[in-house]
Design a protein around this motif. Sequence first.
Motif, PDB file in Angstrom:
ATOM      1  N   UNK A  63       0.973  -1.248  -0.112  1.00  0.00           N
ATOM      2  CA  UNK A  63      -0.048   0.150   0.028  1.00  0.00           C
ATOM      3  C   UNK A  63       0.822   1.327   0.141  1.00  0.00           C
ATOM      4  N   UNK A  64       2.117   1.207   0.558  1.00  0.00           N
ATOM      5  CA  UNK A  64       2.835   2.502   0.788  1.00  0.00           C
ATOM      6  C   UNK A  64       3.410   2.753  -0.481  1.00  0.00           C
ATOM      7  N   UNK A  65       3.536   1.647  -1.207  1.00  0.00           N
ATOM      8  CA  UNK A  65       4.260   1.967  -2.875  1.00  0.00           C
ATOM      9  C   UNK A  65       3.118   2.425  -3.588  1.00  0.00           C
ATOM     10  N   UNK A  66       1.914   1.524  -3.515  1.00  0.00           N
ATOM     11  CA  UNK A  66       0.802   2.067  -4.315  1.00  0.00           C
ATOM     12  C   UNK A  66       0.382   3.694  -4.030  1.00  0.00           C
ATOM     13  N   UNK A  67       0.307   3.903  -2.763  1.00  0.00           N
ATOM     14  CA  UNK A  67      -0.340   5.254  -2.423  1.00  0.00           C
ATOM     15  C   UNK A  67      -1.684   4.858  -2.179  1.00  0.00           C
ATOM     16  N   UNK A  68      -2.403   5.822  -1.887  1.00  0.00           N
ATOM     17  CA  UNK A  68      -3.818   5.772  -1.612  1.00  0.00           C
ATOM     18  C   UNK A  68      -4.755   5.417  -2.509  1.00  0.00           C
ATOM     19  N   UNK A  69      -4.477   6.302  -3.676  1.00  0.00           N
ATOM     20  CA  UNK A  69      -5.617   6.412  -4.740  1.00  0.00           C
ATOM     21  C   UNK A  69      -5.108   5.607  -6.010  1.00  0.00           C
ATOM     22  N   UNK A  70      -4.261   4.543  -5.967  1.00  0.00           N
ATOM     23  CA  UNK A  70      -3.768   3.700  -7.177  1.00  0.00           C
ATOM     24  C   UNK A  70      -5.067   3.077  -7.875  1.00  0.00           C
TER      25      UNK A  70
END
Length: 269
Positions: A63-70
């Motif tokens: 999630x940290x890599x994708x970010x909140x709005x991936x």
Amino acid sequence: MKVTDAAEIGGGPLWVGTSWKMNKGLAETRQYVRGLSEHVARAGLAGVQPFVIPSFTAIAAARDELGAHSPVLLGAQNAHWEDGGAWTGEVSVAQIKDAGAQLVEIGHSERREHFGETVATTRLKVAAALRHGLVPLLCIGESAEVKRAGESSRFILEQAAGALDGLTAEQMARVLVAYEPVWAIGESGRPATVEELQQPFADLGREYGDATRGLLYGGSVNLDNAVDLLGIDHVSGLFVGRAAWTLPGYLRLLELAAAHPKAVAAATA
Ligand code: PEP
């Protein structure tokens, strides 16, 4: 981090996702997901909804890599139906959501075979996922023995009905179903032919095709058979193990799906 609700994310029309089973640590997860995220930002999605399902321990890092709005959906491979309590060793839907998951795999055949997952527990887990706004990815599939007995459709329809009957139309519309014949999964599986999958998907399509968010196929999907499998009536995606455990393999599958007429028709509509 307030993560975008799965219901707000595009969703297809073709879904291509991968579960990594009990593989990949934090560094490998981060590297894969970062590469995927960069690829999607560069190339776009073009009618394909990707999702990745790492181990519990790596969900927060992913999630940290994708970010909140991936636009890439993130999932977990299992979750308990209770929100918390005396369930040592279990992880709840509330907890995977807190870690950043938007989707949860339920009823994979390995969980049914080795960890006592039953139709009753898949039903509880689907309900828990829906209660928390996650996408339940219900896996169903028959053994080689059931197939030999000519009982494939009856068996998988019973598994699906056991987990899904009683849902409202709105709840059902948030469910993904993956048909994964046990005889076709993993190292010891053999790839299913298109002919073998036509009847099960005709039967699943009749019952769940329009009602659910999508019907996926899983089991020894690879770069050679992916396009043909996507062409089967009522198949709206692929759930992939080994062939997508490397990022280049997964990206190639995403490209094949994006070029598929089912995706192209929707992207240009
Ligand atoms: C699976 O185990 O659900 C699966 C689809 O694996 P594979 O693609 O490696 O057969």
